[in-house]
Design a protein around this motif. Sequence first.
Motif, mmCIF file in Angstrom:
data_model
loop_
_atom_site.group_PDB
_atom_site.id
_atom_site.type_symbol
_atom_site.label_atom_id
_atom_site.label_comp_id
_atom_site.label_asym_id
_atom_site.label_seq_id
_atom_site.Cartn_x
_atom_site.Cartn_y
_atom_site.Cartn_z
ATOM 1 N N PHE A 244 -1.560 13.571 18.683
ATOM 2 C CA PHE A 244 -2.368 13.297 17.498
ATOM 3 C C PHE A 244 -3.851 13.476 17.827
ATOM 4 C CE2 PHE A 244 1.610 11.246 16.574
ATOM 5 C CZ PHE A 244 1.803 11.514 15.231
ATOM 6 N N THR A 245 -4.301 14.711 17.717
ATOM 7 C CA THR A 245 -5.726 15.000 17.862
ATOM 8 C C THR A 245 -6.448 14.638 16.567
ATOM 9 O OG1 THR A 245 -5.438 17.270 17.075
ATOM 10 C CG2 THR A 245 -5.195 16.882 19.448
ATOM 11 N N ALA A 246 -7.764 14.700 16.597
ATOM 12 C CA ALA A 246 -8.546 14.378 15.395
ATOM 13 C C ALA A 246 -8.192 15.311 14.243
ATOM 14 C CB ALA A 246 -10.036 14.464 15.717
ATOM 15 N N GLU A 247 -7.982 16.606 14.543
ATOM 16 C CA GLU A 247 -7.635 17.577 13.503
ATOM 17 C C GLU A 247 -6.271 17.274 12.893
ATOM 18 O OE1 GLU A 247 -8.665 18.277 16.511
ATOM 19 O OE2 GLU A 247 -10.686 19.067 16.147
ATOM 20 N N VAL A 248 -5.301 16.952 13.742
ATOM 21 C CA VAL A 248 -3.955 16.636 13.250
ATOM 22 C C VAL A 248 -3.978 15.380 12.388
ATOM 23 C CG1 VAL A 248 -1.654 15.895 13.960
ATOM 24 C CG2 VAL A 248 -2.753 17.806 15.125
ATOM 25 N N ILE A 249 -4.738 14.377 12.793
ATOM 26 C CA ILE A 249 -4.822 13.129 12.035
ATOM 27 C C ILE A 249 -5.432 13.374 10.656
ATOM 28 C CG2 ILE A 249 -5.996 10.895 11.931
ATOM 29 C CD1 ILE A 249 -5.641 10.718 14.973
ATOM 30 N N ASP A 250 -6.514 14.134 10.602
ATOM 31 C CA ASP A 250 -7.156 14.415 9.312
ATOM 32 C C ASP A 250 -6.230 15.218 8.399
ATOM 33 O OD1 ASP A 250 -9.410 13.080 10.104
ATOM 34 O OD2 ASP A 250 -10.483 14.884 10.750
ATOM 35 N N GLN A 251 -5.528 16.188 8.963
ATOM 36 C CA GLN A 251 -4.609 16.998 8.161
ATOM 37 C C GLN A 251 -3.478 16.157 7.609
ATOM 38 O OE1 GLN A 251 -2.936 20.309 10.307
ATOM 39 N NE2 GLN A 251 -1.462 20.806 8.681
ATOM 40 N N LEU A 252 -2.942 15.262 8.433
ATOM 41 C CA LEU A 252 -1.828 14.418 8.011
ATOM 42 C C LEU A 252 -2.266 13.436 6.933
ATOM 43 C CD1 LEU A 252 1.139 14.074 8.661
ATOM 44 C CD2 LEU A 252 0.514 12.448 10.445
ATOM 45 N N ARG A 253 -3.473 12.897 7.046
ATOM 46 C CA ARG A 253 -3.967 11.960 6.039
ATOM 47 C C ARG A 253 -4.150 12.665 4.689
ATOM 48 N NH1 ARG A 253 -7.662 9.680 8.749
ATOM 49 N NH2 ARG A 253 -6.920 7.529 8.942
ATOM 50 N N LYS A 254 -4.693 13.866 4.690
ATOM 51 C CA LYS A 254 -4.874 14.617 3.447
ATOM 52 C C LYS A 254 -3.534 14.949 2.801
ATOM 53 C CE LYS A 254 -9.247 16.734 4.890
ATOM 54 N NZ LYS A 254 -9.925 17.998 5.273
ATOM 55 N N THR A 255 -2.557 15.336 3.631
ATOM 56 C CA THR A 255 -1.232 15.657 3.104
ATOM 57 C C THR A 255 -0.585 14.440 2.460
ATOM 58 O OG1 THR A 255 -0.909 17.354 4.796
ATOM 59 C CG2 THR A 255 1.061 16.522 3.706
ATOM 60 N N ALA A 256 -0.733 13.281 3.093
ATOM 61 C CA ALA A 256 -0.131 12.056 2.562
ATOM 62 C C ALA A 256 -0.744 11.691 1.211
ATOM 63 C CB ALA A 256 -0.311 10.916 3.558
ATOM 64 N N ILE A 257 -2.057 11.829 1.084
ATOM 65 C CA ILE A 257 -2.723 11.492 -0.174
ATOM 66 C C ILE A 257 -2.289 12.440 -1.287
ATOM 67 C CG2 ILE A 257 -4.960 11.388 -1.327
ATOM 68 C CD1 ILE A 257 -6.155 10.406 1.291
ATOM 69 N N GLN A 258 -2.126 13.716 -0.959
ATOM 70 C CA GLN A 258 -1.720 14.695 -1.964
ATOM 71 C C GLN A 258 -0.266 14.527 -2.385
ATOM 72 O OE1 GLN A 258 -2.584 18.444 -0.110
ATOM 73 N NE2 GLN A 258 -4.807 18.236 -0.318
ATOM 74 N N LYS A 259 0.556 14.003 -1.488
ATOM 75 C CA LYS A 259 1.996 13.957 -1.750
ATOM 76 C C LYS A 259 2.379 12.845 -2.703
ATOM 77 C CE LYS A 259 6.491 13.810 0.588
ATOM 78 N NZ LYS A 259 6.977 15.081 0.013
ATOM 79 N N ILE A 260 1.704 11.739 -2.652
ATOM 80 C CA ILE A 260 2.122 10.580 -3.442
ATOM 81 C C ILE A 260 0.967 10.070 -4.288
ATOM 82 C CG2 ILE A 260 3.940 9.839 -1.866
ATOM 83 C CD1 ILE A 260 2.018 7.927 -0.615
ATOM 84 N N GLY A 261 1.309 9.316 -5.328
ATOM 85 C CA GLY A 261 0.306 8.732 -6.199
ATOM 86 C C GLY A 261 -0.145 7.379 -5.702
ATOM 87 N N GLN A 262 -1.175 6.862 -6.349
ATOM 88 C CA GLN A 262 -1.738 5.583 -5.931
ATOM 89 C C GLN A 262 -0.716 4.465 -6.075
ATOM 90 O OE1 GLN A 262 -5.562 4.714 -7.597
ATOM 91 N NE2 GLN A 262 -5.370 2.518 -7.268
ATOM 92 N N GLY A 263 -0.612 3.645 -5.035
ATOM 93 C CA GLY A 263 0.291 2.508 -5.046
ATOM 94 C C GLY A 263 1.741 2.863 -4.805
ATOM 95 N N GLU A 264 2.043 4.120 -4.571
ATOM 96 C CA GLU A 264 3.419 4.546 -4.345
ATOM 97 C C GLU A 264 3.668 4.775 -2.861
ATOM 98 O OE1 GLU A 264 4.083 7.999 -6.678
ATOM 99 O OE2 GLU A 264 3.873 6.983 -8.608
ATOM 100 N N SER A 265 4.936 4.854 -2.505
ATOM 101 C CA SER A 265 5.315 5.124 -1.124
ATOM 102 C C SER A 265 6.322 6.260 -1.097
ATOM 103 C CB SER A 265 5.922 3.877 -0.467
ATOM 104 O OG SER A 265 7.116 3.503 -1.136
ATOM 105 N N ALA A 266 6.403 6.937 0.025
ATOM 106 C CA ALA A 266 7.332 8.057 0.157
ATOM 107 C C ALA A 266 7.558 8.321 1.633
ATOM 108 C CB ALA A 266 6.783 9.311 -0.529
ATOM 109 N N GLU A 267 8.651 9.015 1.931
ATOM 110 C CA GLU A 267 8.929 9.428 3.301
ATOM 111 C C GLU A 267 8.600 10.907 3.431
ATOM 112 O OE1 GLU A 267 12.560 9.597 6.589
ATOM 113 O OE2 GLU A 267 12.626 8.181 4.916
ATOM 114 N N LEU A 268 7.818 11.230 4.440
ATOM 115 C CA LEU A 268 7.394 12.602 4.632
ATOM 116 C C LEU A 268 8.521 13.442 5.221
ATOM 117 C CD1 LEU A 268 3.830 11.999 6.142
ATOM 118 C CD2 LEU A 268 4.471 12.295 3.743
#
Length: 228
Positions: free
Chosen positions: A115-139
Motif C-alpha cells: 500500500f503505497t501512497a498512490e495505491v491508497i489514494d486510488q483505492l479511496r477514490k474508487t471506494a467513494i465512487q462505488k457507493i453512496g453516502q452512508g452505504e456499505s459495499a464489498e469491493l
Amino acid sequence: MSSADVRKEIRTMPRAARRQLFAILLLLVASTLAASYINGRYAVFAFLFPLSFPFALASFAVAFHFIAKGCISGLKQSLPRIGSVLALFGLAVAPSYFGFSFYDAGLRDHVRSTFTAEVIDQLRKTAIQKIGQGESAELSDSDIPAAIGDSRWGFPHHRVTVYLGTEGVKLSLEWGGALIGHHGIVFSDSPIPPKDFPVYGGDDPGPQWSGRTYTPWLHDTYIMVDIH
C-alpha cells in the motif's frame, strides 16, 4: 560398552564439540525466526505448514540432544546446558510477550510494501465512487488496484467499505484466516488506538481488547495485525 564407559566418554568430549553443537542450535533458532518473518512477508506455506515449522522441530531436537548428553554425565554438568538452552529460547520468544513477533513484522512489511501512497489514494477514490453516502459495499477484485493482488498474499479475502460523507471513507482490507490470524489495512479519518478500542461487558468487568494492533501508516490508514 557399559553405562560407566558412556559417561566417561561424554565427560571427556572436547569443549569445542559442545560449542559446535550449541552453535548449530543457535543457527537453527535464528533460522526459525527468519523463516517466521518470511512466512508473514511472502506467505510461504507448504502443505498448510509454515516455513518456520521444520526449523522449529530441528531446534527442539538438537536442544533435547544437547541437554540429554549433559544429563547422562551428571546433574552438575547438565545445569549449564539447561540454562543456556532456556536462555536462548527465552530470548527468541520474549518479543512476542511485548506485542512483537517476527511473523507480525513480516505481515506489517507486506502491507507497507503493497500500500503505497498512490495505491491508497486510488483505492479511496474508487471506494467513494462505488457507493453512496452512508452505504456499505464489498469491493470486487476489479475495484482493487492490481498491485495489491500481485503480492504473494494475493487479493484480500475480506474487503468492506463504508462511505460516511463528510467523515470520509471507512475501508477495511484483510488477509488471513482462523489458523494464521488476520492482517490488513484500515482506512479511518478518526484515530484508532494501538490496541483497538476497549470493549466492556461479559464476565470480566474490566476493559477487554480484540487482540488486534493498529500501526499508523500513510494518508489516514492503519496497519492491522492480530497479535500472535
